[in-house]
Motif scaffolding. Structure first.
Motif: not given
Length: 238
Positions: A145-156, A201-214
């Motif tokens: 059940e632990a994977p469903q408790q993980l909290k994910w955030r997108l940061l800049a 925390q890890v950098e997401m270098a390939e993710l487009p800048n300004g992408v919205q978390a939703n």
């Protein structure tokens, strides 16, 4: 007990022309070991897939390289006949580790090269390293059940997108893959494991800048106690 870990140690006798190469024979039954209380012992089956006898050496080391390892292992050094197997026993002293979360150690198994019968032979000491988890009794929740408790955030940070994951559970979570999905596109997050009550925390270098978390969702492939892959989805916040 502690032995210097030199992964991929190579003992070589080089020839000028076409050297032969000895093949490793050690196979391990599992990719990880979980010692779950109240038991004070776990085991791992070691198999010799070669036809000739070989020697193996086994030891345990802490994840933080400290000298204190509250485990014993037997046998430490063993000759194993061709196409035979040996049960490796891991014994816990019963004290010294946290009781409110899992602890991580490393189990090392190294094949000790034997003297070659042939000249001009390259001998390779193959070392395998497995995660050894000590799991106290009475931890809240279940590891599945632990994977469903993980909290994910997108940061800049400095204009670059980062993925943050927080693990509020008492279990270590190891990942075969983490993918941020944006429509038909997928972006791999290079996170191998997150410890109990830890944030990574890890950098997401390939993710487009300004992408919205939703506009993103998280797809997880979690490695279970027996090495199988369990799939989960996660929500991400900005």
């Amino acid at each position: 007990m502690k032995t210097p870990a030199i992964a991929g140690l190579i003992l070589a006798s080089f020839a000028l022309f076409s050297p032969a190469c000895s093949q490793a024979g050690i196979n391990l039954e599992n990719t990880r070991v979980v010692l779950a209380a109240p038991s004070k012992e776990a085991s791992l089956v070691i198999k010799n897939s070669a036809t000739e006898d070989l020697m193996f050496q086994a030891w345990i080391e802490s994840a933080d390289k400290s000298e204190d390892v509250p485990f014993a292992i037997t046998p430490v050094l063993k000759r194993l006949a061709g196409e035979q197997q040996q049960v490796l026993r891991i014994l816990y002293s019963g004290k010294g580790l946290p009781t409110d979360k899992e602890s991580l150690y490393w189990l090392n198994v190294r094949e000790v090269p034997q003297k070659s019968r042939e000249e001009n032979t390259l001998q390779i000491a193959v070392q395998q390293r497995l995660k050894l988890f000590y799991r106290p009794a009475g931890l809240p929740g279940k590891v599945t059940e632990a994977p469903q408790q993980l909290k994910w955030r997108l940061l800049a940070k400095d204009g670059k997108p980062y993925l943050e994951v927080t693990n509020p559970s008492a279990f270590h979570l190891s990942f075969a893959a983490i993918t941020l999905r944006m429509g038909s596109k997928g972006f791999t997050a290079p996170i191998d494991m997150v410890a109990p009550a830890a944030t990574t925390q890890v950098e997401m270098a390939e993710l487009p800048n300004g992408v919205q978390a939703n506009s993103l969702k998280v797809e997880l492939e979690v490695i279970g106690d027996f090495g199988g892959i369990l799939k989960y989805d996660g929500a991400i916040s900005g």
